[in-house]
Design a protein around this motif. Structure first.
Motif, mmCIF file in Angstrom:
data_model
loop_
_atom_site.group_PDB
_atom_site.id
_atom_site.type_symbol
_atom_site.label_atom_id
_atom_site.label_comp_id
_atom_site.label_asym_id
_atom_site.label_seq_id
_atom_site.Cartn_x
_atom_site.Cartn_y
_atom_site.Cartn_z
ATOM 1 N N ILE A 72 29.329 -4.900 109.500
ATOM 2 C CA ILE A 72 30.489 -4.617 110.352
ATOM 3 C C ILE A 72 31.733 -4.430 109.490
ATOM 4 O O ILE A 72 32.541 -3.517 109.725
ATOM 5 C CB ILE A 72 30.680 -5.734 111.396
ATOM 6 C CG1 ILE A 72 29.515 -5.732 112.387
ATOM 7 C CG2 ILE A 72 32.008 -5.571 112.135
ATOM 8 C CD1 ILE A 72 29.452 -6.961 113.276
ATOM 9 N N ALA A 73 31.877 -5.267 108.467
ATOM 10 C CA ALA A 73 33.023 -5.140 107.556
ATOM 11 C C ALA A 73 33.013 -3.781 106.860
ATOM 12 O O ALA A 73 34.067 -3.153 106.693
ATOM 13 C CB ALA A 73 33.010 -6.273 106.527
ATOM 14 N N VAL A 74 31.845 -3.309 106.477
ATOM 15 C CA VAL A 74 31.723 -1.994 105.831
ATOM 16 C C VAL A 74 32.150 -0.892 106.785
ATOM 17 O O VAL A 74 32.911 0.022 106.409
ATOM 18 C CB VAL A 74 30.277 -1.768 105.323
ATOM 19 C CG1 VAL A 74 30.039 -0.303 104.981
ATOM 20 C CG2 VAL A 74 29.994 -2.649 104.121
ATOM 21 N N VAL A 75 31.690 -0.944 108.021
ATOM 22 C CA VAL A 75 32.055 0.085 109.009
ATOM 23 C C VAL A 75 33.574 0.139 109.182
ATOM 24 O O VAL A 75 34.172 1.225 109.194
ATOM 25 C CB VAL A 75 31.352 -0.171 110.360
ATOM 26 C CG1 VAL A 75 31.929 0.700 111.462
ATOM 27 C CG2 VAL A 75 29.853 0.056 110.223
ATOM 28 N N PHE A 76 34.199 -1.020 109.281
ATOM 29 C CA PHE A 76 35.645 -1.024 109.468
ATOM 30 C C PHE A 76 36.390 -0.638 108.188
ATOM 31 O O PHE A 76 37.480 -0.062 108.253
ATOM 32 C CB PHE A 76 36.127 -2.364 110.023
ATOM 33 C CG PHE A 76 35.937 -2.457 111.507
ATOM 34 C CD1 PHE A 76 36.843 -1.851 112.371
ATOM 35 C CD2 PHE A 76 34.841 -3.088 112.050
ATOM 36 C CE1 PHE A 76 36.659 -1.892 113.749
ATOM 37 C CE2 PHE A 76 34.645 -3.150 113.422
ATOM 38 C CZ PHE A 76 35.560 -2.540 114.274
ATOM 39 N N GLU A 77 35.816 -0.901 107.030
ATOM 40 C CA GLU A 77 36.439 -0.457 105.776
ATOM 41 C C GLU A 77 36.387 1.067 105.667
ATOM 42 O O GLU A 77 37.338 1.698 105.205
ATOM 43 C CB GLU A 77 35.758 -1.111 104.577
ATOM 44 C CG GLU A 77 36.412 -0.787 103.258
ATOM 45 C CD GLU A 77 37.829 -1.313 103.124
ATOM 46 O OE1 GLU A 77 38.516 -0.884 102.180
ATOM 47 O OE2 GLU A 77 38.268 -2.138 103.943
ATOM 48 N N ILE A 78 35.302 1.656 106.103
ATOM 49 C CA ILE A 78 35.211 3.116 106.145
ATOM 50 C C ILE A 78 36.262 3.661 107.112
ATOM 51 O O ILE A 78 36.939 4.655 106.821
ATOM 52 C CB ILE A 78 33.787 3.557 106.535
ATOM 53 C CG1 ILE A 78 32.809 3.235 105.406
ATOM 54 C CG2 ILE A 78 33.751 5.042 106.894
ATOM 55 C CD1 ILE A 78 31.346 3.395 105.772
ATOM 56 N N THR A 79 36.425 2.993 108.237
ATOM 57 C CA THR A 79 37.451 3.392 109.209
ATOM 58 C C THR A 79 38.845 3.305 108.599
ATOM 59 O O THR A 79 39.693 4.160 108.864
ATOM 60 C CB THR A 79 37.354 2.511 110.476
ATOM 61 O OG1 THR A 79 36.027 2.600 110.995
ATOM 62 C CG2 THR A 79 38.343 2.941 111.532
ATOM 63 N N VAL A 80 39.085 2.293 107.776
ATOM 64 C CA VAL A 80 40.380 2.167 107.082
ATOM 65 C C VAL A 80 40.647 3.418 106.255
ATOM 66 O O VAL A 80 41.732 4.016 106.338
ATOM 67 C CB VAL A 80 40.415 0.919 106.172
ATOM 68 C CG1 VAL A 80 41.618 0.949 105.241
ATOM 69 C CG2 VAL A 80 40.429 -0.344 106.999
ATOM 70 N N ALA A 81 39.667 3.816 105.457
ATOM 71 C CA ALA A 81 39.868 4.973 104.582
ATOM 72 C C ALA A 81 40.094 6.253 105.372
ATOM 73 O O ALA A 81 40.999 7.036 105.051
ATOM 74 C CB ALA A 81 38.665 5.134 103.656
#
Length: 106
Positions: free
Chosen positions: A8-17
Motif C-alpha cells: 500500500i505504501a508503494v502504491v501511494f508513493e507512486i501516486t506521490v510521484a
C-alpha cells in the motif's frame, strides 16, 4: 501483514510521484493536495511495515519498488521510453530487491 502495508505504501508513493509531476511546482492546488495527502498515507503505511522490517531493508524495498513502478507506468501510460541503460538499471534494482527477499532480511 507487513507486506500488505509495504505494498500500500508503494502504491501511494507512486501516486506521490505522478501527482507531483502535475502539481506544476506546487502552484496547482489540486495536484499539490493530492501529492501531500498521498505522501502522508505512504508514510503512514511505511511506518506500519517498518514495525516488522528492518528500517534499511524496508525503506530500500519501498523506494526501489516504487521507482520501478513509476518507470513502468511512465512507459505504459505516459509514452515515456526508457533507454537500454535505464532498463539495465531497473533490472539491477529488481535483482537487489529479490536478493533482499532471498537473504531473509525482509
Amino acid at each position: 501483514m507487513s507486506w500488505l502495508y509495504l505494498g500500500i505504501a508503494v502504491v501511494f508513493e507512486i501516486t506521490v510521484a505522478l501527482s507531483a509531476s502535475k502539481a506544476e511546482g506546487f502552484t496547482n492546488r489540486k495536484w499539490t493536495a493530492a501529492t501531500l495527502v498521498s505522501g502522508a498515507i505512504a508514510t503512514l503505511f511505511l511506518s506500519q511495515a517498518l514495525l516488522t522490517f528492518d528500517v534499511g531493508v524496508g525503506y530500500a524495498l519501498w523506494t526501489s519498488v516504487a521507482g520501478v513502478g513509476i518507470v513502468v507506468i511512465g512507459a505504459l501510460s505516459l509514452g515515456e521510453r526508457p533507454s537500454g541503460k535505464q532498463l539495465l538499471g531497473i533490472g539491477i534494482v529488481v535483482a537487489g530487491v529479490v536478493g533482499l527477499q532471498l537473504s531473509g532480511a525482509a
